[in-house]
Design a protein around this motif. Sequence first.
Motif, PDB file in Angstrom:
ATOM      1  N   GLN A 180       0.482  -1.334   0.158  1.00 26.03           N
ATOM      2  CA  GLN A 180       0.204   0.116   0.044  1.00 26.03           C
ATOM      3  C   GLN A 180       1.145   1.212  -0.468  1.00 26.03           C
ATOM      4  O   GLN A 180       0.594   2.096  -0.027  1.00 26.03           O
ATOM      5  N   LEU A 181       1.790   0.948   0.524  1.00 27.01           N
ATOM      6  CA  LEU A 181       2.563   2.436   0.541  1.00 27.01           C
ATOM      7  C   LEU A 181       4.279   2.589   0.314  1.00 27.01           C
ATOM      8  O   LEU A 181       5.395   1.118   0.061  1.00 27.01           O
ATOM      9  N   PRO A 182       4.449   2.880  -0.860  1.00 28.42           N
ATOM     10  CA  PRO A 182       5.936   2.982  -1.483  1.00 28.42           C
ATOM     11  C   PRO A 182       6.932   2.869   0.153  1.00 28.42           C
ATOM     12  O   PRO A 182       7.258   3.266   0.529  1.00 28.42           O
ATOM     13  N   PHE A 183       8.287   2.544  -0.704  1.00 29.72           N
ATOM     14  CA  PHE A 183       9.124   2.716   0.215  1.00 29.72           C
ATOM     15  C   PHE A 183       9.974   2.669  -0.244  1.00 29.72           C
ATOM     16  O   PHE A 183      11.009   1.851  -1.138  1.00 29.72           O
ATOM     17  N   GLY A 184      11.463   3.022   0.208  1.00 23.27           N
ATOM     18  CA  GLY A 184      13.035   3.433  -0.423  1.00 23.27           C
ATOM     19  C   GLY A 184      13.865   3.002   0.530  1.00 23.27           C
ATOM     20  O   GLY A 184      14.054   2.499   1.982  1.00 23.27           O
ATOM     21  N   VAL A 185      15.258   3.232   0.673  1.00 20.15           N
ATOM     22  CA  VAL A 185      16.104   2.596   1.561  1.00 20.15           C
ATOM     23  C   VAL A 185      16.866   3.694   1.196  1.00 20.15           C
ATOM     24  O   VAL A 185      17.462   4.986   0.386  1.00 20.15           O
ATOM     25  N   ASP A 186      18.587   4.696   1.934  1.00 21.86           N
ATOM     26  CA  ASP A 186      18.576   4.848   2.228  1.00 21.86           C
ATOM     27  C   ASP A 186      19.928   4.382   3.152  1.00 21.86           C
ATOM     28  O   ASP A 186      20.439   4.216   3.958  1.00 21.86           O
ATOM     29  N   GLY A 187      21.717   5.091   2.595  1.00 24.39           N
ATOM     30  CA  GLY A 187      22.552   3.864   3.282  1.00 24.39           C
ATOM     31  C   GLY A 187      23.064   3.121   3.424  1.00 24.39           C
ATOM     32  O   GLY A 187      22.953   1.997   3.175  1.00 24.39           O
ATOM     33  N   GLY A 188      24.402   3.143   2.026  1.00 21.97           N
ATOM     34  CA  GLY A 188      25.468   1.400   2.184  1.00 21.97           C
ATOM     35  C   GLY A 188      24.658   1.404   1.141  1.00 21.97           C
ATOM     36  O   GLY A 188      25.522   0.117   0.673  1.00 21.97           O
ATOM     37  N   VAL A 189      24.158   1.611   0.302  1.00 18.80           N
ATOM     38  CA  VAL A 189      23.572   1.249  -1.106  1.00 18.80           C
ATOM     39  C   VAL A 189      24.723   1.157  -2.082  1.00 18.80           C
ATOM     40  O   VAL A 189      25.426   2.259  -2.455  1.00 18.80           O
ATOM     41  N   ASN A 190      24.871   0.105  -2.834  1.00 15.57           N
ATOM     42  CA  ASN A 190      26.092  -0.115  -3.644  1.00 15.57           C
ATOM     43  C   ASN A 190      25.070  -1.401  -5.216  1.00 15.57           C
ATOM     44  O   ASN A 190      24.434  -1.805  -5.130  1.00 15.57           O
ATOM     45  N   GLU A 191      26.516  -1.287  -5.256  1.00 17.80           N
ATOM     46  CA  GLU A 191      26.462  -2.768  -7.035  1.00 17.80           C
ATOM     47  C   GLU A 191      25.772  -3.788  -6.289  1.00 17.80           C
ATOM     48  O   GLU A 191      25.072  -5.165  -6.923  1.00 17.80           O
ATOM     49  N   GLU A 192      26.532  -4.296  -4.598  1.00 14.99           N
ATOM     50  CA  GLU A 192      26.403  -5.563  -4.247  1.00 14.99           C
ATOM     51  C   GLU A 192      25.379  -6.248  -3.743  1.00 14.99           C
ATOM     52  O   GLU A 192      24.998  -6.622  -4.232  1.00 14.99           O
ATOM     53  N   ASN A 193      24.307  -4.837  -2.823  1.00 17.04           N
ATOM     54  CA  ASN A 193      23.492  -5.329  -2.633  1.00 17.04           C
ATOM     55  C   ASN A 193      22.220  -4.573  -3.309  1.00 17.04           C
ATOM     56  O   ASN A 193      20.908  -5.194  -2.615  1.00 17.04           O
ATOM     57  N   PHE A 194      22.117  -4.282  -4.846  1.00 20.10           N
ATOM     58  CA  PHE A 194      21.145  -3.691  -5.320  1.00 20.10           C
ATOM     59  C   PHE A 194      20.147  -4.467  -5.803  1.00 20.10           C
ATOM     60  O   PHE A 194      18.612  -4.566  -5.591  1.00 20.10           O
ATOM     61  N   ASP A 195      20.851  -5.971  -6.252  1.00 23.00           N
ATOM     62  CA  ASP A 195      19.607  -7.041  -6.506  1.00 23.00           C
ATOM     63  C   ASP A 195      18.587  -7.476  -5.205  1.00 23.00           C
ATOM     64  O   ASP A 195      17.620  -7.821  -5.713  1.00 23.00           O
ATOM     65  N   MET A 196      19.508  -7.364  -3.757  1.00 24.18           N
ATOM     66  CA  MET A 196      18.894  -8.099  -2.731  1.00 24.18           C
ATOM     67  C   MET A 196      17.181  -6.361  -2.450  1.00 24.18           C
ATOM     68  O   MET A 196      16.671  -7.260  -2.070  1.00 24.18           O
ATOM     69  N   LEU A 197      17.555  -4.934  -2.823  1.00 29.07           N
ATOM     70  CA  LEU A 197      16.873  -3.643  -2.731  1.00 29.07           C
ATOM     71  C   LEU A 197      15.940  -3.817  -3.726  1.00 29.07           C
ATOM     72  O   LEU A 197      14.252  -4.251  -3.029  1.00 29.07           O
ATOM     73  N   HIS A 198      16.052  -4.489  -5.219  1.00 30.72           N
ATOM     74  CA  HIS A 198      14.911  -5.017  -5.746  1.00 30.72           C
ATOM     75  C   HIS A 198      14.415  -6.228  -5.639  1.00 30.72           C
ATOM     76  O   HIS A 198      12.875  -5.570  -5.573  1.00 30.72           O
ATOM     77  N   LYS A 199      14.487  -7.310  -5.356  1.00 35.10           N
ATOM     78  CA  LYS A 199      13.798  -8.373  -5.140  1.00 35.10           C
ATOM     79  C   LYS A 199      12.692  -7.832  -3.404  1.00 35.10           C
ATOM     80  O   LYS A 199      11.894  -8.646  -2.994  1.00 35.10           O
ATOM     81  N   ALA A 200      13.637  -6.845  -2.643  1.00 34.32           N
ATOM     82  CA  ALA A 200      12.902  -6.657  -1.420  1.00 34.32           C
ATOM     83  C   ALA A 200      11.098  -5.253  -1.836  1.00 34.32           C
ATOM     84  O   ALA A 200      10.967  -5.507  -0.712  1.00 34.32           O
ATOM     85  N   GLY A 201      10.864  -4.839  -3.080  1.00 38.04           N
ATOM     86  CA  GLY A 201      10.039  -4.525  -3.353  1.00 38.04           C
ATOM     87  C   GLY A 201      10.692  -3.146  -3.090  1.00 38.04           C
ATOM     88  O   GLY A 201       9.925  -1.968  -3.379  1.00 38.04           O
TER      89      GLY A 201
END
Length: 230
Positions: A180-201
């Motif tokens: 219902q609500l969009p969410f984002g992330v801030d802090g330590g975002v990089n190429e290595e963890n980006f795919d996991m962030l994508h899978k998390a929505g």
Amino acid sequence: MAWIGPAALNTELEDKARHAGIVLAGSVIAVPANQRDGLTERLLNARHWVHADMIAGRYLGQNGVTVEELLRLAGRAGHRLDAHLMVDNVVETIGLLPQDIGRITIQYPAVDAIEEAMAHARPKARSVWIALDNPTAPELSRALACGPDGLLAMLTPPGKAGHAADLRRLDTIKSAAGTQLPFGVDGGVNEENFDMLHKAGVVYAVAGRALVRAACPAPPSNRPINKAIP
């Protein structure tokens, strides 16, 4: 001191964001103050957002942007400026911001009167998000009750540089936001963890030094200086 070209952007991270459909925002405090205008232009030309952290009070760890800088950035970035307020006096700071910027992100818990802060932010920005740092259940419930347009999960301690992303910090906010609500992330975002962030929505990601590389000082020249001939 001379500088070679503007701040550079990490094209690998840009490509990952583009393929994942995630809106990417570049943190301007990743570069020295004298390079932030140039970085802003690069980010806007690449159709990214401009993320500007104001840091003071309990969150003071690294230097954020000043009010004067934020006003200048607003004139350039406008509807793609995200002003992230990591300050104690949130309501007072909101009063200093220009009208009709893209987003105000309020760091919480930072102030008891989160409801008052939200009410003051609404007329100033097209959207208002709440950033959360490992919130307790009551803090999360109170934030959601304010009706934010989105939630920002802090994957590192807010205002503090040099920490690796802790993806466990995303779990609580992901569960609360649901679909219902969009969410984002801030802090330590990089190429290595980006795919996991994508899978998390995740739909919005703020990146600093992983996206932005400051311009390097020009190396000193060994050539002799030609003095003017009278």
